[in-house]
Design a protein around this motif. Structure first.
Motif, PDB file in Angstrom:
ATOM      1  N   THR A 181       0.828  -1.204   0.000  1.00 30.93           N
ATOM      2  CA  THR A 181       0.000   0.000   0.000  1.00 30.93           C
ATOM      3  C   THR A 181       0.866   1.259   0.000  1.00 30.93           C
ATOM      4  O   THR A 181       0.592   2.216  -0.734  1.00 30.93           O
ATOM      5  CB  THR A 181      -0.928   0.014   1.230  1.00 30.93           C
ATOM      6  OG1 THR A 181      -1.727  -1.167   1.227  1.00 30.93           O
ATOM      7  CG2 THR A 181      -1.824   1.235   1.224  1.00 30.93           C
ATOM      8  N   VAL A 182       1.918   1.252   0.820  1.00 33.60           N
ATOM      9  CA  VAL A 182       2.824   2.408   0.872  1.00 33.60           C
ATOM     10  C   VAL A 182       3.514   2.605  -0.478  1.00 33.60           C
ATOM     11  O   VAL A 182       3.683   3.731  -0.947  1.00 33.60           O
ATOM     12  CB  VAL A 182       3.872   2.226   1.991  1.00 33.60           C
ATOM     13  CG1 VAL A 182       4.954   3.299   1.900  1.00 33.60           C
ATOM     14  CG2 VAL A 182       3.200   2.267   3.354  1.00 33.60           C
ATOM     15  N   ALA A 183       3.896   1.493  -1.127  1.00 33.49           N
ATOM     16  CA  ALA A 183       4.581   1.576  -2.423  1.00 33.49           C
ATOM     17  C   ALA A 183       3.693   2.200  -3.488  1.00 33.49           C
ATOM     18  O   ALA A 183       4.186   2.875  -4.404  1.00 33.49           O
ATOM     19  CB  ALA A 183       5.026   0.181  -2.868  1.00 33.49           C
ATOM     20  N   ALA A 204      -9.974  -4.312   1.068  1.00 35.33           N
ATOM     21  CA  ALA A 204     -10.746  -5.360   0.401  1.00 35.33           C
ATOM     22  C   ALA A 204     -12.007  -4.812  -0.251  1.00 35.33           C
ATOM     23  O   ALA A 204     -12.568  -5.439  -1.153  1.00 35.33           O
ATOM     24  CB  ALA A 204     -11.117  -6.447   1.397  1.00 35.33           C
ATOM     25  N   TYR A 205     -12.437  -3.635   0.196  1.00 36.59           N
ATOM     26  CA  TYR A 205     -13.654  -3.028  -0.349  1.00 36.59           C
ATOM     27  C   TYR A 205     -13.336  -1.817  -1.231  1.00 36.59           C
ATOM     28  O   TYR A 205     -14.211  -0.995  -1.509  1.00 36.59           O
ATOM     29  CB  TYR A 205     -14.594  -2.627   0.792  1.00 36.59           C
ATOM     30  CG  TYR A 205     -15.133  -3.829   1.533  1.00 36.59           C
ATOM     31  CD1 TYR A 205     -16.347  -4.412   1.169  1.00 36.59           C
ATOM     32  CD2 TYR A 205     -14.412  -4.420   2.562  1.00 36.59           C
ATOM     33  CE1 TYR A 205     -16.820  -5.536   1.834  1.00 36.59           C
ATOM     34  CE2 TYR A 205     -14.884  -5.546   3.231  1.00 36.59           C
ATOM     35  CZ  TYR A 205     -16.089  -6.090   2.861  1.00 36.59           C
ATOM     36  OH  TYR A 205     -16.561  -7.217   3.514  1.00 36.59           O
ATOM     37  N   GLY A 206     -12.077  -1.723  -1.651  1.00 34.16           N
ATOM     38  CA  GLY A 206     -11.680  -0.681  -2.590  1.00 34.16           C
ATOM     39  C   GLY A 206     -11.567   0.709  -2.003  1.00 34.16           C
ATOM     40  O   GLY A 206     -11.590   1.701  -2.737  1.00 34.16           O
ATOM     41  N   LYS A 207     -11.410   0.816  -0.684  1.00 35.15           N
ATOM     42  CA  LYS A 207     -11.305   2.131  -0.052  1.00 35.15           C
ATOM     43  C   LYS A 207      -9.850   2.572   0.054  1.00 35.15           C
ATOM     44  O   LYS A 207      -8.939   1.756   0.035  1.00 35.15           O
ATOM     45  CB  LYS A 207     -11.954   2.095   1.342  1.00 35.15           C
ATOM     46  CG  LYS A 207     -13.449   1.792   1.315  1.00 35.15           C
ATOM     47  CD  LYS A 207     -14.046   1.855   2.708  1.00 35.15           C
ATOM     48  CE  LYS A 207     -15.543   1.588   2.670  1.00 35.15           C
ATOM     49  NZ  LYS A 207     -16.163   1.708   4.003  1.00 35.15           N
ATOM     50  N   ASP A 208      -9.652   3.868   0.171  1.00 34.82           N
ATOM     51  CA  ASP A 208      -8.304   4.434   0.267  1.00 34.82           C
ATOM     52  C   ASP A 208      -7.691   4.090   1.627  1.00 34.82           C
ATOM     53  O   ASP A 208      -8.279   4.361   2.669  1.00 34.82           O
ATOM     54  CB  ASP A 208      -8.368   5.952   0.091  1.00 34.82           C
ATOM     55  CG  ASP A 208      -6.997   6.607   0.137  1.00 34.82           C
ATOM     56  OD1 ASP A 208      -5.994   5.892  -0.072  1.00 34.82           O
ATOM     57  OD2 ASP A 208      -6.925   7.819   0.403  1.00 34.82           O
ATOM     58  N   THR A 209      -6.502   3.489   1.595  1.00 35.79           N
ATOM     59  CA  THR A 209      -5.830   3.097   2.846  1.00 35.79           C
ATOM     60  C   THR A 209      -4.483   3.794   3.015  1.00 35.79           C
ATOM     61  O   THR A 209      -3.642   3.337   3.776  1.00 35.79           O
ATOM     62  CB  THR A 209      -5.629   1.567   2.888  1.00 35.79           C
ATOM     63  OG1 THR A 209      -4.910   1.155   1.718  1.00 35.79           O
ATOM     64  CG2 THR A 209      -6.958   0.835   2.928  1.00 35.79           C
ATOM     65  N   THR A 210      -4.287   4.897   2.314  1.00 35.96           N
ATOM     66  CA  THR A 210      -3.013   5.612   2.381  1.00 35.96           C
ATOM     67  C   THR A 210      -2.721   6.091   3.798  1.00 35.96           C
ATOM     68  O   THR A 210      -1.632   5.871   4.339  1.00 35.96           O
ATOM     69  CB  THR A 210      -3.015   6.818   1.427  1.00 35.96           C
ATOM     70  OG1 THR A 210      -3.262   6.369   0.098  1.00 35.96           O
ATOM     71  CG2 THR A 210      -1.672   7.537   1.474  1.00 35.96           C
ATOM     72  N   VAL A 239       1.107  15.508   9.228  1.00 40.50           N
ATOM     73  CA  VAL A 239       1.246  15.839  10.646  1.00 40.50           C
ATOM     74  C   VAL A 239       0.191  15.138  11.491  1.00 40.50           C
ATOM     75  O   VAL A 239       0.462  14.713  12.628  1.00 40.50           O
ATOM     76  CB  VAL A 239       1.167  17.363  10.850  1.00 40.50           C
ATOM     77  CG1 VAL A 239       1.256  17.710  12.340  1.00 40.50           C
ATOM     78  CG2 VAL A 239       2.281  18.059  10.091  1.00 40.50           C
ATOM     79  N   ARG A 240      -1.009  14.983  10.948  1.00 39.41           N
ATOM     80  CA  ARG A 240      -2.094  14.371  11.722  1.00 39.41           C
ATOM     81  C   ARG A 240      -1.769  12.924  12.103  1.00 39.41           C
ATOM     82  O   ARG A 240      -2.162  12.453  13.174  1.00 39.41           O
ATOM     83  CB  ARG A 240      -3.399  14.422  10.924  1.00 39.41           C
ATOM     84  CG  ARG A 240      -3.972  15.835  10.767  1.00 39.41           C
ATOM     85  CD  ARG A 240      -5.345  15.778  10.124  1.00 39.41           C
ATOM     86  NE  ARG A 240      -5.925  17.105  10.010  1.00 39.41           N
ATOM     87  CZ  ARG A 240      -5.791  17.885   8.953  1.00 39.41           C
ATOM     88  NH1 ARG A 240      -5.080  17.455   7.911  1.00 39.41           N
ATOM     89  NH2 ARG A 240      -6.351  19.085   8.912  1.00 39.41           N
ATOM     90  N   LEU A 280       4.843   8.422  -0.807  1.00 36.17           N
ATOM     91  CA  LEU A 280       5.549   8.216   0.458  1.00 36.17           C
ATOM     92  C   LEU A 280       5.828   9.539   1.162  1.00 36.17           C
ATOM     93  O   LEU A 280       5.708   9.641   2.386  1.00 36.17           O
ATOM     94  CB  LEU A 280       6.862   7.468   0.205  1.00 36.17           C
ATOM     95  CG  LEU A 280       7.644   7.028   1.441  1.00 36.17           C
ATOM     96  CD1 LEU A 280       6.800   6.133   2.334  1.00 36.17           C
ATOM     97  CD2 LEU A 280       8.928   6.308   1.030  1.00 36.17           C
ATOM     98  N   LYS A 281       6.191  10.545   0.398  1.00 36.08           N
ATOM     99  CA  LYS A 281       6.467  11.857   0.988  1.00 36.08           C
ATOM    100  C   LYS A 281       5.208  12.416   1.654  1.00 36.08           C
ATOM    101  O   LYS A 281       5.267  12.984   2.752  1.00 36.08           O
ATOM    102  CB  LYS A 281       6.967  12.824  -0.084  1.00 36.08           C
ATOM    103  CG  LYS A 281       7.327  14.198   0.459  1.00 36.08           C
ATOM    104  CD  LYS A 281       7.847  15.114  -0.638  1.00 36.08           C
ATOM    105  CE  LYS A 281       8.182  16.500  -0.082  1.00 36.08           C
ATOM    106  NZ  LYS A 281       8.666  17.418  -1.146  1.00 36.08           N
ATOM    107  N   LYS A 282       4.074  12.219   1.007  1.00 37.26           N
ATOM    108  CA  LYS A 282       2.811  12.710   1.560  1.00 37.26           C
ATOM    109  C   LYS A 282       2.474  11.995   2.859  1.00 37.26           C
ATOM    110  O   LYS A 282       1.986  12.602   3.810  1.00 37.26           O
ATOM    111  CB  LYS A 282       1.691  12.501   0.532  1.00 37.26           C
ATOM    112  CG  LYS A 282       0.347  13.079   0.952  1.00 37.26           C
ATOM    113  CD  LYS A 282      -0.679  12.879  -0.145  1.00 37.26           C
ATOM    114  CE  LYS A 282      -2.041  13.433   0.274  1.00 37.26           C
ATOM    115  NZ  LYS A 282      -3.056  13.215  -0.789  1.00 37.26           N
TER     116      LYS A 282
END
Length: 313
Positions: free
Chosen positions: A214-216, A279-285, A227-228, A220-222
């Motif tokens: 997911t990180v890849a 698994a449900y296509g949501k953003d996990t960034t 900060v949060r 990565l910079k974002k």
């Protein structure tokens, strides 16, 4: 020193898997849909197996009777933590989806994989009590946390059918089945128990590989400059445990109960915020950033919190 080494070894193992996942995705060795496939496996097999094993082994009349007070205190703490997490997350962001991710991370730490490893190594004489202590936390996760925070939609009005679909998920079903088997004392076939146990052991390693993948695929910079994420990680790893230790200083509860409570709240942010929404296509960034940063920070915070706890006790 033993405390630091135990924590560091566990962190090294976790981050090696994150790096492997990151490297495989960055090198295009894995297809684009790998994260979604692994998430579906986690949701359909590995997490339900972990939940089933936990409740089958620990939700028994004998164990609950011998540790009833621990179970009750844990339930009260879990409910309080939910309300605290909701309030803090609303202060951290106005984005409804991110609020839910923050709420889950603050309410439920990685008390399972990380907590079990740390407690079994440092406090083996109370490991059974710790497992009982975490049962209400597992229950709240799959009764409220997963369906309300990780599966429900934020932008559309939910019908009763939508709510039921989110509520009746594989993890909750596994928990209920595990409760019935545990309370009834049903003896499971050896081959079935081995299959469940082996599948459960896959949950955390696959989750860490998924974190790296997911990180890849993210900026990565974002992630590292959000900060949060640092604020939520500090609250999870430092502020909440210090509050608990402060309460222990004045209340002076049983040492076993005190250690169980601090261990459960001192762990880093949990991994379900990655594997279930993915698994449900949501953003996990944001969730992946929370996992990486909080687990890295915990290499320092866990030994410090534990040392302070032992001085107070």
């Amino acid at each position: 020193m033993e405390l630091f080494n135990t924590t560091l070894n566990q962190m090294a193992f976790l981050f090696l898997l994150i790096l492997i996942g990151y490297g495989l995705r960055k090198s295009n060795f894995l297809p684009d849909n790998t994260a979604k496939v692994l998430s579906k496996l986690e949701n359909a097999i590995f997490i339900p197996a972990l939940v089933l094993r936990t409740f089958v082994e620990n939700f028994t009349i004998e164990k609950l009777a011998s540790a009833g007070s621990i179970f009750s205190v844990s339930l009260v703490i879990a409910i309080i933590m939910i309300f605290v997490a909701i309030g803090i997350s609303k202060c951290c962001t106005k984005d409804r989806y991110i609020q839910k991710i923050f709420t889950y991370g603050l309410a439920f730490s990685n008390f399972g994989f990380m907590g079990n490893a740390v407690v079994s190594a440092l406090f083996p004489n109370i490991f059974f009590e710790y497992l009982i202590f975490t049962l209400p936390l597992w229950s709240m996760i799959y009764i409220w946390g997963v369906p309300t925070l990780l599966l429900s939609e934020t932008d559309t009005k939910q019908t009763i059918k939508d709510r039921l679909r989110a509520f009746v998920n594989p993890m909750l079903i596994s928990m209920l089945v595990g409760m019935i088997i545990g309370i009834a004392g049903i003896k499971l076939p050896g081959w079935f128990s081995s299959a469940v146990s082996s599948s459960a052991d896959c949950m955390s390693p696959i989750a860490m590989l998924l974190t790296g993948i997911t990180v890849a695929a993210s900026d990565l910079k974002k992630i590292l400059t959000n900060v949060r994420i640092y604020i939520v990680s500090v609250i999870r790893l430092i502020v909440i445990p210090l509050i608990f230790i402060g309460i222990l200083y004045f209340v002076k509860p049983d040492n076993t109960l005190a250690i169980c409570a601090v261990c459960s709240v001192a762990m880093p942010l949990g991994l379900n915020t990655i594997v279930i929404p993915n698994a449900y296509g949501k953003d996990t960034t944001v969730a992946a950033g929370m996992a990486v940063i909080s687990h890295l920070m915990s290499c320092i915070t866990i030994p410090l919190i534990f040392m302070l706890m032992m001085k107070v006790l």
